[in-house]
Design an enzyme around this catalytic site. Structure first.
Site, PDB file in Angstrom:
ATOM      1  N   GLY A  10       0.784  -1.221   0.000  1.00  0.00           N
ATOM      2  CA  GLY A  10       0.000   0.000   0.000  1.00  0.00           C
ATOM      3  C   GLY A  10       0.817   1.273   0.000  1.00  0.00           C
ATOM      4  N   ASN A  11       0.247   2.340   0.554  1.00  0.00           N
ATOM      5  CA  ASN A  11       0.870   3.665   0.558  1.00  0.00           C
ATOM      6  C   ASN A  11       2.277   3.642   1.150  1.00  0.00           C
ATOM      7  OD1 ASN A  11      -1.475   5.073  -0.456  1.00  0.00           O
ATOM      8  ND2 ASN A  11      -2.384   4.888   1.575  1.00  0.00           N
ATOM      9  N   MET A 204      -0.122   4.118  23.462  1.00  0.00           N
ATOM     10  CA  MET A 204       0.022   5.389  22.748  1.00  0.00           C
ATOM     11  C   MET A 204      -0.298   5.205  21.262  1.00  0.00           C
ATOM     12  SD  MET A 204       0.836   8.562  23.511  1.00  0.00           S
ATOM     13  CE  MET A 204      -0.049   9.478  22.267  1.00  0.00           C
ATOM     14  N   HIS A 211      -8.754   7.250  14.400  1.00  0.00           N
ATOM     15  CA  HIS A 211      -9.617   6.815  13.305  1.00  0.00           C
ATOM     16  C   HIS A 211     -11.012   6.361  13.751  1.00  0.00           C
ATOM     17  CE1 HIS A 211      -5.650   6.080  10.936  1.00  0.00           C
ATOM     18  NE2 HIS A 211      -6.031   7.338  10.867  1.00  0.00           N
TER      19      HIS A 211
END
Length: 429
Positions: A10-11, A204, A211
């Site tokens: 992916g990205n 964390m 999201h």
């Protein structure tokens, strides 16, 4: 020559492939176990390599040495293995790679969603992990997006600082791994600030808060069956209620921290901060208005133009958009993120009403069942990384077995993993 294996397609893999492959001292292999993805990516990459449009300087071009679709084809004697793919696939990759990895390898995730160390120990064994370097970044080093698959990717904003946890192999220091290995992967920036331990990174986990909560805040009073004319903005579309909800959930995470430190005074969780502090440390002057979480979300140039995950539908001959609740914001950041934090809270006896609001809404959108009657006992818990999924039912055993306490014996890990071997099976994804 440093042999690097990048897992995913992916990205982030586009950015890492371009940057790392541009170096003369690396041999880069990309592995995707997703059917057909390796062939698609290999065929798409031009001779000059993937172009990475860099927000900090000149564009970078890099072409990986190989793109493969089978674990048995990975190079021998790998130095580094990087998972930059949805965390619900980590277990599948770990199992596939296990026969081909040698102790001493550096293996980790960007980002390291909650419980990456639990997953690695469960699948590779504690002795293997003890003699290898495990690492995780709390988040990706940059906000990025593919502009043209296999050809062009854009870094929208490089974070100024990212916390990294390293569990070094015996005889190695954390600093050596960060300076000699991880900075070769991501470059000069962001600064990699050593986190205290894997527990701190799990708690964390910014994606697990960001999201699901921003999605909940945006859709909470909307009919999700009514299509949009265009994909709505994700961060820039957040309202004040969402900003406040993010702050309250972060407060609940910090209450977990307080309880843990009260019970275990030797525990180090200095790197666990409120999300507002994380924003300022990560993006700094890229944020136009630092008044509140709400204003920071809407004025951070690194978030500019990013939209809610949507799927196209046709309505009377026109293209419209409906929410895509199968996107990683839900399929990854909930079961491998917020649910893990919620599981730790349950072991610690910390109430989390605001977190529960988000989990209950998200699991309804997903058609899953994790939280039932205020407890993590739903039928889909086996598909998560919650401590309860790995058989932990007391806080003391969870802390000791996973080496979160300084004097945790290694043998306790082997004993716990062995006792679970016949009870916990990897569910089919």
């Amino acid at each position: 020559m440093m042999k690097v294996l990048l897992c995913g397609g992916g990205n982030a893999i586009h950015v890492l492939s371009s940057y790392i492959s541009s170096r003369d001292d690396t041999h880069v292999t990309v592995l995707s176990l997703f059917p057909g993805e390796a062939d698609k990516l290999r065929d798409a990459i031009p001779e000059e390599g993937i172009r990475c449009i860099n927000d900090l300087g000149d564009d970078v071009f890099g072409k990986p040495d190989a793109v493969i679709g089978k674990a048995e084809d990975v190079p021998k004697d790998l130095d580094i293995v990087v998972f930059a793919l949805p965390s619900f696939t980590h277990e599948m990759y770990l199992k596939a790679l296990k026969p081909y990895l040698k102790a001493g390898v550096t293996i980790g995730a960007m980002p390291g969603e909650g419980g990456f160390d639990l997953c690695a120990i469960h699948n590779l064994g504690s002795e293997f992990c003890r003699h290898s370097n495990l690492f995780a970044l709390e988040t990706l080093p940059w906000a990025c997006r593919i502009l043209e698959y296999g050809k062009k990717v854009e870094v929208l904003g490089t974070k100024k600082e990212v916390e990294a946890i390293v569990s070094p192999k015996h005889g190695t220091t954390k600093d050596e791994v960060v300076t000699e290995v991880l900075h070769k992967l991501v470059g000069r920036l962001p600064e990699l600030d050593p986190a205290d331990n894997f527990l701190a990174v799990t708690l964390m986990n910014i994606n697990s808060v960001w999201h699901p909560t921003i999605s909940y805040g945006f859709y909470r009073n909307r009919d999700v069956t009514v299509p949009f004319d265009e994909p709505p903005l994700f961060y820039y579309g957040a309202d004040e209620y969402t900003g406040e909800k993010l702050s309250k959930i972060s407060d609940e995470v910090l209450e977990i921290k307080r309880v843990l430190l009260e019970k275990y005074p030797s525990l180090h969780l200095h790197s666990l901060h409120h999300v507002s502090e994380w924003m300022l440390r990560s993006y700094g002057d890229d944020i136009g208005d630092k008044t509140s979480i709400y204003t920071m979300l809407r004025t951070n140039k690194g978030y500019r133009g990013l939209t809610h995950p949507m799927r196209e539908v046709q309505v009377e001959g026109q293209t419209k958009y409906l929410p895509n609740f199968r996107y990683r914001y839900f399929t990854e950041d909930l079961p491998m993120g917020l649910i893990v934090t919620r599981g730790i809270a349950e072991l610690a006896g910390v109430k989390t009403p605001h977190m529960d609001d988000v989990i209950l809404w998200c699991q309804e959108m997903l058609g899953k069942e994790y939280l039932v009657d205020g407890e993590l006992k739903g039928k889909d818990l086996e598909y998560t990384r919650a401590p309860q999924r790995y058989g932990f039912d007391t806080l003391d055993s969870f802390m000791e077995v996973n080496h979160y306490l300084d004097d945790a014996p290694t043998k306790a890990v082997e004993s716990h993993v062995s006792s679970l071997a016949t009870k916990v099976e990897t569910p089919a994804q």
